[in-house]
Scaffold this active site. Structure first.
Site, short mmCIF file in Angstrom:
data_model
loop_
_atom_site.label_atom_id
_atom_site.label_comp_id
_atom_site.label_asym_id
_atom_site.label_seq_id
_atom_site.Cartn_x
_atom_site.Cartn_y
_atom_site.Cartn_z
NE ARG A 52 59.73 47.90 -7.44
CZ ARG A 52 59.96 47.35 -6.26
NH1 ARG A 52 61.17 47.08 -5.88
NH2 ARG A 52 58.97 47.02 -5.46
CB THR A 53 56.21 53.08 -9.97
OG1 THR A 53 56.34 51.70 -10.33
CG2 THR A 53 55.71 53.85 -11.17
C1 NCD Z 1 54.33 46.27 -10.52
C2 NCD Z 1 53.00 46.97 -10.45
O1 NCD Z 1 52.80 47.86 -9.63
O2 NCD Z 1 52.16 46.63 -11.28
N1 NCD Z 1 55.31 46.91 -9.77
C3 NCD Z 1 56.02 47.89 -10.37
O3 NCD Z 1 55.53 48.95 -10.68
N2 NCD Z 1 57.30 47.62 -10.65
C4 NCD Z 1 54.27 44.81 -10.29
C5 NCD Z 1 53.60 44.28 -9.07
O4 NCD Z 1 53.11 45.01 -8.22
O5 NCD Z 1 53.57 43.05 -8.97
#
Ligand code: NCD
Length: 307
Positions: A52-53
């Site tokens: 996602r990020t």
């Molecule tokens: C999170 C992260 O990378 O900290 N994911 C994200 O960026 N949406 C949460 C996770 O990995 O549990």
């Protein structure tokens, strides 16, 4: 130069401005958006896994007309493998790109390297420390779902010790008024005492409960998180009843109709897929909010370079 590395780089007026910008971008025709960052180049460096990020940052830059160069799996595939320091990476990549979006396993190393960057750094997740842009999209989601953030009661569930999204969200919630926080986690994964004291000192009203069941009937928001198994030190052995922290169709029966469930994702098994179609499940709407608020942040940081 503005970096977005920790929640200390954020404040309430900035967040409110970004939310307004995100709302504008949501409805602006794509051909108009493309003019905003035309000619800019953003580098994405991901030393830890991400779906996602990374993709939402890359989509955000592209939708605003900018370009991307990037290293995925940078721990293995970049010169980090040859022993190059992060400070040198910032110097080098900063000579090519107008900003660097980075996810790194070591938050201390990132902080030490920061002064060497000639361009803005955006933290896309640092070890088990912070994930400030996730907290932006979390707050944006609360604002969209409830119309305002002040006065909400928020229950954080799961891995509060190693989950960086929790750390950033708690700090950002302290910019708002009348927030009630309840922490629910297995004892081994409880919020670190130092952070607990910090957020109380920032004015958050915090209580701790053992089971989700103890608070479910009263909360506005459940912020569910995954156990960060890849970060657990070998000496931690988890011994807890999964049902105490899991959200299922049964949990929904007691959750007020106005409440919302958020999750930074990825989900493993802490939310039953049966829950997904319920109106109160906001986690997939949350994902899309991430795109627009990251566009707003990039425009805030890079727009000035060009205009
Ligand atoms: C999170 C992260 O990378 O900290 N994911 C994200 O960026 N949406 C949460 C996770 O990995 O549990």
């Amino acid at each position: 130069m503005y970096h977005a590395v920790s929640t200390d780089d954020l404040n309430r007026p900035l967040i409110e401005r970004l939310i307004q910008m995100a709302e504008t971008f949501r409805t602006t025709p794509r051909h108009i958006l493309r003019a905003r960052l035309q000619g800019t180049l953003v580098a994405t460096l991901f030393y830890e896994p991400s779906t996602r990020t990374r993709l939402s940052f890359e989509a955000a830059v592209t939708r605003l007309g900018g370009n991307i160069v990037g290293a995925e799996n940078a721990r293995e595939n970049s010169s980090a493998k040859k022993g190059e320091s992060l400070a040198d990476v910032f110097r080098v990549v900063g000579a090519y790109a107008d900003a660097i979006v980075i996810r790194h396993q070591d938050e201390k190393e990132m902080a030490l390297a920061l002064p060497y960057s000639p361009v803005p750094i955006i933290n896309a997740g640092a070890g088990s420390g912070e994930h400030p842009t996730q907290s932006l999209l979390d707050i944006y989601t609360l604002w969209k779902e409830f119309g305002e953030v002040d006065g909400l009661s928020v229950c954080m569930v799961g891995d509060l010790r190693f989950g960086r999204t929790v750390h950033s969200l708690l700090r950002v919630l302290s910019f708002f008024q009348g927030i009630q926080v309840t922490l629910v986690s297995p004892p081994e994964l409880a919020l670190d005492d130092l952070l607990l004291e910090e957020i109380k000192g920032r004015g958050l009203s915090v209580e701790t409960k053992e089971r989700l069941d103890d608070v479910i009937g009263e909360v506005d928001v459940i912020y569910q998180t995954r156990i960060q198994r890849e970060r657990l030190p070998a000496e931690i052995h988890l011994s807890y009843a999964t049902e105490d922290y899991r959200i299922s169709a049964q949990t929904l029966e007691r959750l007020p109709s106005r409440s919302r469930i958020l999750h930074p994702l990825p989900r493993v098994n802490e939310i039953d897929p049966d829950v997904d179609t319920d109106e109160r499940a906001a986690y997939f709407r949350q994902v899309q909010n991430g795109l627009f608020i990251r566009m707003a942040l990039l425009d805030e940081i890079l727009g000035g370079v060009l205009r």
